[in-house]
Design a protein around this motif. Structure first.
Motif, short mmCIF file in Angstrom:
data_model
loop_
_atom_site.label_atom_id
_atom_site.label_comp_id
_atom_site.label_asym_id
_atom_site.label_seq_id
_atom_site.Cartn_x
_atom_site.Cartn_y
_atom_site.Cartn_z
N ALA A 217 0.78 -1.12 0.17
CA ALA A 217 0.22 -0.21 0.04
C ALA A 217 0.88 1.39 -0.05
CB ALA A 217 -0.87 -0.03 1.35
N ALA A 218 1.99 1.28 0.77
CA ALA A 218 2.78 2.50 0.75
C ALA A 218 3.50 2.52 -0.44
CB ALA A 218 3.92 2.31 1.87
N ARG A 219 3.85 1.51 -1.31
CA ARG A 219 4.77 1.97 -2.43
C ARG A 219 4.43 1.67 -3.99
NH1 ARG A 219 9.33 -1.31 -3.01
NH2 ARG A 219 8.57 -2.99 -2.04
N ILE A 220 3.15 1.15 -3.94
CA ILE A 220 2.57 0.56 -5.27
C ILE A 220 2.46 1.71 -6.33
CG2 ILE A 220 -0.01 0.81 -4.64
CD1 ILE A 220 1.62 -2.02 -6.64
N ASP A 221 2.18 2.92 -5.67
CA ASP A 221 1.76 4.10 -6.49
C ASP A 221 3.04 5.11 -6.46
OD1 ASP A 221 -0.63 3.16 -7.59
OD2 ASP A 221 -1.84 4.06 -5.88
N ASP A 222 4.30 4.65 -5.88
CA ASP A 222 5.27 5.41 -5.94
C ASP A 222 5.71 5.63 -7.33
OD1 ASP A 222 7.92 6.53 -5.55
OD2 ASP A 222 8.52 5.49 -3.75
N PRO A 223 6.03 6.77 -7.98
CA PRO A 223 6.53 6.87 -9.18
C PRO A 223 7.79 6.36 -9.31
CG PRO A 223 5.52 9.00 -8.37
CD PRO A 223 5.74 8.08 -7.13
N ALA A 224 8.56 6.35 -8.25
CA ALA A 224 10.09 5.62 -8.40
C ALA A 224 10.13 4.26 -8.46
CB ALA A 224 10.85 6.27 -7.33
N LEU A 225 8.88 3.56 -8.34
CA LEU A 225 8.69 1.95 -8.11
C LEU A 225 9.58 1.56 -9.51
CD1 LEU A 225 7.87 -0.26 -6.24
CD2 LEU A 225 5.75 -0.25 -7.77
N PRO A 226 10.23 0.72 -9.31
CA PRO A 226 10.87 0.26 -10.71
C PRO A 226 10.21 -0.95 -11.28
CG PRO A 226 12.13 -0.51 -8.96
CD PRO A 226 11.10 0.10 -8.28
N VAL A 227 8.79 -0.36 -11.96
CA VAL A 227 8.00 -1.58 -12.50
C VAL A 227 7.77 -1.07 -13.83
CG1 VAL A 227 6.03 -0.03 -11.43
CG2 VAL A 227 5.91 -2.65 -11.75
N THR A 228 7.34 -2.30 -14.74
CA THR A 228 6.75 -1.87 -15.93
C THR A 228 5.68 -2.98 -16.19
OG1 THR A 228 8.16 -3.70 -17.11
CG2 THR A 228 9.17 -1.55 -16.84
N GLY A 229 5.00 -2.82 -17.26
CA GLY A 229 3.79 -3.86 -17.74
C GLY A 229 4.44 -5.26 -17.79
N GLU B 177 -0.19 3.06 -10.50
CA GLU B 177 -1.01 4.19 -11.06
C GLU B 177 -0.24 4.59 -12.29
OE1 GLU B 177 -3.00 6.75 -8.34
OE2 GLU B 177 -2.15 8.43 -9.54
N LYS B 178 0.91 4.61 -12.30
CA LYS B 178 1.66 5.18 -13.48
C LYS B 178 1.60 4.15 -14.72
CE LYS B 178 6.60 3.37 -12.38
NZ LYS B 178 7.74 3.88 -12.01
N LEU B 179 1.40 2.91 -14.40
CA LEU B 179 1.15 1.98 -15.37
C LEU B 179 -0.18 2.02 -15.86
CD1 LEU B 179 3.12 -1.25 -14.36
CD2 LEU B 179 3.87 0.58 -15.69
N LEU B 180 -1.27 2.52 -15.04
CA LEU B 180 -2.60 2.59 -15.50
C LEU B 180 -2.59 4.01 -16.54
CD1 LEU B 180 -4.57 2.50 -12.05
CD2 LEU B 180 -4.85 0.88 -14.24
N ARG B 181 -1.79 4.89 -16.13
CA ARG B 181 -1.80 5.93 -16.97
C ARG B 181 -1.29 5.85 -18.38
NH1 ARG B 181 -3.86 10.33 -14.63
NH2 ARG B 181 -3.80 10.52 -12.36
N GLN B 182 -0.36 4.76 -18.28
CA GLN B 182 0.05 4.09 -19.75
C GLN B 182 -0.76 3.00 -20.53
OE1 GLN B 182 4.07 2.34 -18.87
NE2 GLN B 182 4.66 4.34 -17.62
N GLY B 183 -1.89 2.82 -19.82
CA GLY B 183 -2.89 2.07 -20.46
C GLY B 183 -2.91 0.61 -19.97
N VAL B 184 -1.95 0.25 -19.02
CA VAL B 184 -1.87 -1.10 -18.49
C VAL B 184 -3.27 -1.46 -17.67
CG1 VAL B 184 -0.32 -2.87 -17.32
CG2 VAL B 184 0.79 -1.08 -18.74
N ARG B 185 -3.90 -2.46 -18.16
CA ARG B 185 -4.93 -3.07 -17.22
C ARG B 185 -4.73 -4.45 -16.58
NH1 ARG B 185 -5.55 1.60 -17.56
NH2 ARG B 185 -7.32 2.86 -18.07
N ASP B 186 -3.78 -5.01 -17.18
CA ASP B 186 -3.51 -6.47 -16.26
C ASP B 186 -2.05 -6.72 -16.26
OD1 ASP B 186 -3.99 -8.81 -15.20
OD2 ASP B 186 -4.92 -9.79 -16.92
N MET B 187 -1.64 -7.49 -15.29
CA MET B 187 -0.08 -7.90 -15.26
C MET B 187 -0.01 -9.05 -14.63
SD MET B 187 1.30 -4.43 -13.44
CE MET B 187 3.13 -5.12 -13.30
N VAL B 188 0.76 -9.59 -14.48
CA VAL B 188 1.01 -10.95 -13.65
C VAL B 188 1.22 -10.59 -12.18
CG1 VAL B 188 2.19 -13.37 -13.22
CG2 VAL B 188 1.83 -12.38 -15.61
N ARG B 189 0.58 -11.14 -11.40
CA ARG B 189 0.60 -10.92 -9.80
C ARG B 189 0.50 -12.24 -9.11
NH1 ARG B 189 -4.30 -6.64 -10.69
NH2 ARG B 189 -4.21 -7.57 -12.78
#
Ligand code: FES
Length: 579
Positions: free
Chosen positions: A421-433, A460-472
């Motif tokens: 919850a603390a980091r998922i929307d952090d713009p610095a999170l090193p995550v891609t689709g 959130e940064k991936l949502l704004r790029q249009g990502v709607r699903d990823m492996v979790r």
């Protein structure tokens, strides 16, 4: 007395409380009279417990006060004596950290309510997710005649003329709000319109899945599970259930006389044809073990491969439970898949499943599809194995993006829910689709209670790029109304040192749904080194129910029941001393 009756009034369990002549029974009768009842109300009659999971904080059961009266009417009409016994209501939206922490508590409460009171049979009123398995697990262990009255789904949600489904559309429009595509006013209108009648979630979530499973097991009257809560047919079903339970007592028709391994195969088959909630896997295993049947998680994969999804209900499909009812309901679905079922299984009305579905028809074959035109092909729920899940993990493939069924990506690891919850929307999170989101410590002991955190939010940064699903991937569960490529129920869980505990940021993880594989692509020597470094977390609870839960809950692939509650339904149950 009809021929099929096996009991006389003196054989009734309640006779020992009301019917004998001693000091104790004087107390029971005089206290019943204190409530305004007379001998004519109970003498020689089966006493029927109505186990009611109503509360002021369970919206899914808000009609149960009225339904109890309707069940009572049926019990009186058939010559029984109804007694209402309130039980924990387990309201899915309000109970924290998760109702799953308390499923076994309601199961135990149900069993003990039936054991300690002078009752001969039970009508069980439930529907909101955990209440169905909990009530049935308790009833199986007590093994008195019992009939289940499902709460029924609520009516379709509505927003500006658009149909809204519980859960599914909450996640969908929350993502749209976060992506900036709808405003706060629209979001509030959705809040007004998404839940607009009594009844449980009307998507194919855990509630609709489990009530349908109860019907497939033969534990409701035919067609009961599909009737919307607000429909007057629901009231009549409640009264009929009240009438029927009285006959079941005379006939001594108990869960142990109904449930077999084949009944549970029927239940799994129906779960698959419905595109049911992954939560059902945990519950069906727990219920089977209460019935003395050692059901393994792999049976779900075996049957899933044979059964296509034909219920076109969200989140796997397009419609809602109200549409399903108008299209013919569960009886019509059962008739369509009858070749895949054991139709000789007995049900609570004394007839077989096959007799109960005779003449059932599909009225809209876009809502209930023909086997020749399924919503998804066979295999929509998969049990995965691999070095990341030695005891199994599950994925609802029909609710996942097809292009992610085979995927390899680097892990982005969250140590627990708060970390996520603390980091998922952090713009610095090193995550891609391409990343694989991993949530640890969300299993039966780690959550605790295996909460529905398995649909990790898309950053959130991936949502704004249009990502709607990823492996979790997690050892949590997921709401049946959720969707996405979410690998769930990883067993053994990370909190107990399962391989999920060893995953680190950047580790490649390979998912192959078709091959049923889930692999952590890190060499064994490195994993051994990490395992040696791993230290068990502090226990979540030091006292109370939580401490008991922590000591006795089993892992996901075993059903998460308490080890000491797993008894066969046919075994003798010690009767209470009443002297
Ligand atoms: Fe009760 Fe969904 S909240 S069934």
């Amino acid at each position: 007395m009809p021929e099929q009756r096996k009991k006389k009034p003196e054989d009734l369990r309640s006779h020992r409380w009301y019917g004998v002549r001693d000091l104790r029974s004087f107390g029971h009768r005089s206290r019943a009279k204190q409530m305004g009842y007379g001998r004519e109300d109970w003498a020689g009659k089966p006493v029927i417990a109505i186990v009611n999971t109503w509360s002021d904080i369970n919206p899914c059961h808000s009609h149960f006060k009225q339904r109890v009266e309707e069940v009572k009417r049926g019990v009186w009409q058939a010559g029984g004596f109804p007694v209402e016994l309130p039980a924990m209501s387990l309201s899915e939206p309000f109970v924290k950290p998760t109702t799953m922490l308390y499923r076994n508590m309601l199961a135990m409460e149900t069993e003990e309510l039936l054991r300690c009171h002078p009752v001969d049979g039970a009508v069980l009123l439930g529907g909101c997710d955990k209440t169905t398995p909990a009530l049935l697990m308790g009833a199986f262990s007590m093994d008195l005649p019992a009939i289940f009255v499902p709460a029924g789904p609520m009516l379709r949600g509505n927003w500006r003329g658009e149909t809204l489904g519980s859960g599914s559309d909450t996640w969908k429009y929350w993502a749209e709000l976060r992506a900036g595509n709808i405003d706060e006013a629209a979001w509030e209108e959705i809040e007004d319109g998404i839940a607009r009648s009594p009844g449980h979630c009307m998507t194919m979530g855990t509630a609709s899945t489990m009530t349908s499973v109860a019907e497939a097991l033969g534990l409701t009257l035919p067609g009961a599970a599909s009737i919307p809560a607000a429909d007057s047919n629901h009231s009549r079903m409640a009264s009929r259930s009240g009438r029927r339970i009285v006959e079941m007592v005379w006939q001594d028709l108990k869960p142990s006389g109904i449930l077999t391994a084949a009944s549970f195969d029927n239940a799994i088959t129906v779960d698959m044809a419905l595109g049911g909630s992954t939560n059902a896997i945990v519950h069906i295993i727990a219920m089977a073990r209460r019935a003395g049947i050692d059901l393994k998680i792999d049976r779900f994969d075996e049957l899933s491969r044979l059964v296509p999804v034909i219920a076109n209900i969200r989140p796997s499909g397009a419609y809602l439970m109200e549409d399903f009812y108008y299209a013919g309901g569960l009886r019509a679905l059962l008739a369509e898949i009858k070749e895949l079922l054991d139709l000789d299984r007995l049900t609570v009305n004394g007839r077989t499943l096959g007799e109960n579905i005779a003449g059932a028809e599909i009225h809209d074959d876009d809502v209930i599809r023909r086997l020749s035109n399924p919503v998804s092909p066979a295999g929509s729920t998969a049990v995965l194995r691999g070095n990341l899940a030695p005891e199994g993990a599950v994925i609802k493939a029909s609710a996942a993006e097809r292009h992610l069924w085979q995927h390899t990506g680097p892990a982005v690891v969250f140590e627990d829910y708060n970390d996520m919850a603390a980091r998922i929307d952090d713009p610095a999170l090193p995550v891609t689709g391409e990343s694989v989101l991993v949530l640890k410590n969300a299993g039966p002991l780690g959550g605790p209670g295996m909460p529905e955190w398995g649909q990790l939010p898309i950053p959130e940064k991936l949502l704004r790029q249009g990502v709607r699903d990823m492996v979790r991937i997690s050892d949590a569960r997921m709401s049946g109304t959720s969707y996405g490529t979410c690998v769930l129920h990883v067993s053994p869980e990370s909190f107990t040192g399962g391989p999920l505990a060893l995953v680190r940021d950047g580790d490649p993880i390979h998912l192959d749904v078709s091959a049923r594989k889930l692999e952590l692509q890190v060499d064994e020597a490195e994993l051994a080194r990490r395992r040696a470094e791993w230290t068990p977390p502090e226990p979540r609870y030091g006292r109370g129910y939580g401490a008991m839960f922590s000591r006795h809950v089993t892992q996901a692939h075993e059903g998460c029941d308490f080890d000491y509650l797993e008894t066969g339904a046919g075994e003798p149950v010690p009767e209470p001393e009443i002297h």
